[in-house]
Structure formats: C-alpha cells, structure tokens
Design a protein around this motif. Structure first.
Motif, PDB file in Angstrom:
ATOM      1  N   GLY A  17       0.825  -1.197   0.000  1.00 37.31           N
ATOM      2  CA  GLY A  17       0.000   0.000   0.000  1.00 37.31           C
ATOM      3  C   GLY A  17       0.860   1.247   0.000  1.00 37.31           C
ATOM      4  N   THR A  18       0.187   2.373   0.157  1.00 37.13           N
ATOM      5  CA  THR A  18       0.858   3.672   0.189  1.00 37.13           C
ATOM      6  C   THR A  18       0.747   4.232   1.595  1.00 37.13           C
ATOM      7  N   ARG A  41       5.788   3.578  -0.602  1.00 34.76           N
ATOM      8  CA  ARG A  41       4.843   2.710  -1.306  1.00 34.76           C
ATOM      9  C   ARG A  41       5.463   1.325  -1.424  1.00 34.76           C
ATOM     10  N   GLU A  43       4.652  -2.522  -3.173  1.00 33.68           N
ATOM     11  CA  GLU A  43       3.813  -3.276  -4.096  1.00 33.68           C
ATOM     12  C   GLU A  43       4.503  -4.577  -4.472  1.00 33.68           C
ATOM     13  N   ASP A 120      -2.429  -0.472  10.367  1.00 33.06           N
ATOM     14  CA  ASP A 120      -2.450   0.710   9.513  1.00 33.06           C
ATOM     15  C   ASP A 120      -1.420   1.757   9.950  1.00 33.06           C
ATOM     16  N   LYS A 145      -0.846   4.297   7.023  1.00 35.72           N
ATOM     17  CA  LYS A 145      -1.410   3.847   5.747  1.00 35.72           C
ATOM     18  C   LYS A 145      -2.481   4.812   5.264  1.00 35.72           C
TER      19      LYS A 145
END
Length: 147
Positions: A17-18, A41, A43, A120, A145
């Motif tokens: 996620g970012t 980020r 991924e 998060d 997050k």
C-alpha cells in the motif's frame, strides 16, 4: 511452498500500500532537529515473490528517493532488503520478524518496530553505528497507511 514460507510472504503483505511517512531526527551537539515527511509505497512484483518499496521523502530541505527490493531468503529464514537511492548509494539489510517485532540490520543502521493492532501504522526507532563504535538513537519514524 512450505507453510513457513507462506507465512513469511503473508507478513510482507502487511506492508503493501501507500503510506504517509513522518520522522524526526532530534537535535544533537550543533545540529538542529530535522523533520522527515513523505510517502512510502510497497507493491508486489514478480508474481508476488518480491516487494518493490519506493520512498520519496523530504529530509529537512533535501529530497531523498529510494528504491528497494524486499524478498524472503528461504535458506536463512530472513528477509533481504536491497536498496538504491538518488545519492548513488546502495546497500543490503537483513530483516527478521519475531513475535510481532521487526528488526532491520545493516552495516551502520538498524531498526526495531512493528505494526499497530489495526496494521495501519508501522512505527519504530532507527539507530546508527557511530565512529565511536556505539549504537545511538537516530530517529523515531511512523508510517500511516493512506485509506
């Protein structure tokens, strides 16, 4: 794939996620405190076997950009973190997870921290190995997050 390996990749998935990044390098001697702010980020790449971590942060007035490939070393049961930055530097760190505590270790940097209950927020403390051959506090960091 072995169950242990599946669990290792599952742990990496928590990073995907970012993230908004905030940190503070406290003042020391004649150096003022330095605020760090930006975006990280994570991924999946290569069919889910490696994470691409891209960081774009301001360290005071200096823009720092880093690309990092994170993978799981099945033989040694730890994570590898190979990074490259816009200053021409690169390096390798080793990461381990033990009872929810992440540790990242490099030649002159190390980190200890983890996720909050909701996964998060990822936060912790970076330390630096000094010329005096001691580990000293470098900064507190918090990634939140984006939703």
């Amino acid at each position: 794939m072995y169950k242990q390996d599946e669990q290792a990749y599952h742990q990496l998935n928590k990073f995907v996620g970012t993230w908004n990044t905030a940190a503070l390098i406290p003042s020391s001697d004649n150096n003022p405190e330095v605020k760090i702010k930006g975006t990280d980020r994570y991924e999946w790449i290569t069919d889910g076997f490696f994470l691409l971590h891209t960081a774009d942060v301001m360290i005071g007035t200096d823009n720092s950009k880093t690309h990092e490939i994170i993978g799981y070393d099945k033989l040694n049961h730890h994570y590898t973190m190979q990074y490259y930055n816009n200053k021409g530097n690169s390096g390798l760190m080793i990461a381990k997870l033990d009872d929810g505590l992440w540790t990242f270790s490099g030649d002159d940097l190390r980190f200890k921290g983890g996720f909050n209950e909701n996964e998060d927020v990822f936060s912790g403390v970076w330390e630096q190995f000094t010329a005096n051959k001691i580990w000293t506090h470098l900064m507190d960091i918090k990634l939140s997050k984006k939703h």
